[in-house]
Design a protein around this motif. Sequence first.
Motif, PDB file in Angstrom:
ATOM      1  N   GLU A 157     -24.883   5.499 -27.425  1.00  0.00           N
ATOM      2  CA  GLU A 157     -23.531   5.619 -26.896  1.00  0.00           C
ATOM      3  C   GLU A 157     -22.527   5.181 -27.954  1.00  0.00           C
ATOM      4  N   ILE A 158     -21.454   5.948 -28.108  1.00  0.00           N
ATOM      5  CA  ILE A 158     -20.378   5.618 -29.043  1.00  0.00           C
ATOM      6  C   ILE A 158     -19.247   4.991 -28.242  1.00  0.00           C
ATOM      7  N   VAL A 159     -18.888   3.751 -28.594  1.00  0.00           N
ATOM      8  CA  VAL A 159     -17.899   2.985 -27.836  1.00  0.00           C
ATOM      9  C   VAL A 159     -16.716   2.641 -28.731  1.00  0.00           C
ATOM     10  N   THR A 214     -10.972  -0.756 -27.268  1.00  0.00           N
ATOM     11  CA  THR A 214     -10.767  -0.632 -25.815  1.00  0.00           C
ATOM     12  C   THR A 214     -12.034  -0.924 -25.019  1.00  0.00           C
ATOM     13  N   GLY A 215     -13.184  -0.846 -25.695  1.00  0.00           N
ATOM     14  CA  GLY A 215     -14.437  -1.051 -24.987  1.00  0.00           C
ATOM     15  C   GLY A 215     -14.874   0.151 -24.171  1.00  0.00           C
ATOM     16  N   GLU A 216     -14.165   1.260 -24.304  1.00  0.00           N
ATOM     17  CA  GLU A 216     -14.469   2.448 -23.510  1.00  0.00           C
ATOM     18  C   GLU A 216     -15.503   3.339 -24.206  1.00  0.00           C
ATOM     19  N   LEU A 217     -16.345   3.965 -23.388  1.00  0.00           N
ATOM     20  CA  LEU A 217     -17.330   4.908 -23.897  1.00  0.00           C
ATOM     21  C   LEU A 217     -16.623   6.192 -24.320  1.00  0.00           C
ATOM     22  N   ILE A 218     -16.833   6.592 -25.575  1.00  0.00           N
ATOM     23  CA  ILE A 218     -16.176   7.785 -26.104  1.00  0.00           C
ATOM     24  C   ILE A 218     -17.100   8.989 -26.069  1.00  0.00           C
ATOM     25  N   HIS A 219     -18.368   8.749 -26.413  1.00  0.00           N
ATOM     26  CA  HIS A 219     -19.295   9.874 -26.540  1.00  0.00           C
ATOM     27  C   HIS A 219     -20.720   9.375 -26.376  1.00  0.00           C
TER      28      HIS A 219
END
Length: 317
Positions: A92-94, A98-103
Motif C-alpha cells: 500500500e502506498i500511503v 496525511t496518512g491517507e492511502l493513495i494507491h
Amino acid sequence: MKNVSISVFAFNVQNNLNEMVDLKKVAGKGIKNIFTEYMKDIQDKYESIPSKEKVYKSEYHIVEEKTDDDEREKYTFMFGKIKTGSYGIASEIVDSETGELIHTKTDKEADVLPFYFCMAIPASGKDEVYKGLLIFQTIGINSMRSTFETSFNRRIKEIDKNLKFVVGHLAPISYIQNYMDHGILENIILTKYKKYEDPADRAENGFDWEKQELNINKPKNFLLKKKDAILNYLKGGTGFSEIVEINDFGFKYDVLKFDFKLGSRTKRINLSNLEKVAITEDVTERVDMKGDYPSQESMKTVMEETVEEYMSEIGAI
C-alpha cells in the motif's frame, strides 16, 4: 535528502574455460559496440528479469574516447543512465503527511529509480585489454548493480553462449594499503544477517532475513593492531572473522566495511568477498541535485574523475 555514492569494480569477459578474452574483440564486436547496442535495444520499453523480479530501461548513453594533452588515447569511456526497480510484492502506498492511502500496488507493479553508471577500458595500442573499470551510482540503499550485471551478461550470452560477463575484484592491495598508511579510519561497519524464525515476521517484513548492523566510530589504534591481519586476508589468507574481535557482544558479522578519509575524500571499502572487494565513495557533496536525484552532467564529471584516479592507480594510463 538521500546520500549519493559510487561503487567501483573491475570487469572482464571470460570464455567457457574461464579464460579472459580481449575486451576490444569480444565476440568480434568489442565491449564498446556491445554496450552501445545494449543501451539502444532497451531504450523503448522496460525489459524484465523474472528471476530477480526486476525491470529496467535505458534513458541515455554516450561513448567517448579520452585522450591526454598530446592527443594520445588514454581510455574509452562509456556512460549511461538506466531506470530500474523491483516488483513481486503487493503493498500500500500511503501519503506520509496525511496518512491517507493513495494507491494499492500490485505484485506486478514496480517502483523505478534512475541510476548512472560507466564502463571504461584503457587504450592499449596493439596490446590486448583484459580488464575494465565499472562504476555504479547508488542513492541511499538503492543500486542498479544486480540489474546491470544480470542483463548485460544475458546480452553477452545472446551474442556468444560460451562467453560470460564477470564483475569482480578491483582494488590492488597497494591501493588499500595506501589508505591504511595515509588515511584516517573513520568508521568500522559490521553487518550480520539472521533468518526470521517466525513466519509472521517474514510476512510482515517481506523477506526472510533480518539485518543487524553495528557501527564503531573512530576506532582508536585499530590499524596499529590489525593492519597485518587485513593485509594477510587480502593476500588470500584466512581470518576474515577475526579482523574485528567483538565476541564479547555475541556479534558474528557477515559483512565488514571500513570508511577511510584521505584529504577531503571518504571511501568505503567492503572486504566481505575477497573476489569482489568493493570500494564505495560518498559523492553527495560533489554532485548537483535536481530534485531528489543527481544531475547528469555532475554525475558524469564525478565518474570521469574517478576513472582517471583508478586507471592511474592500477597503471593503466
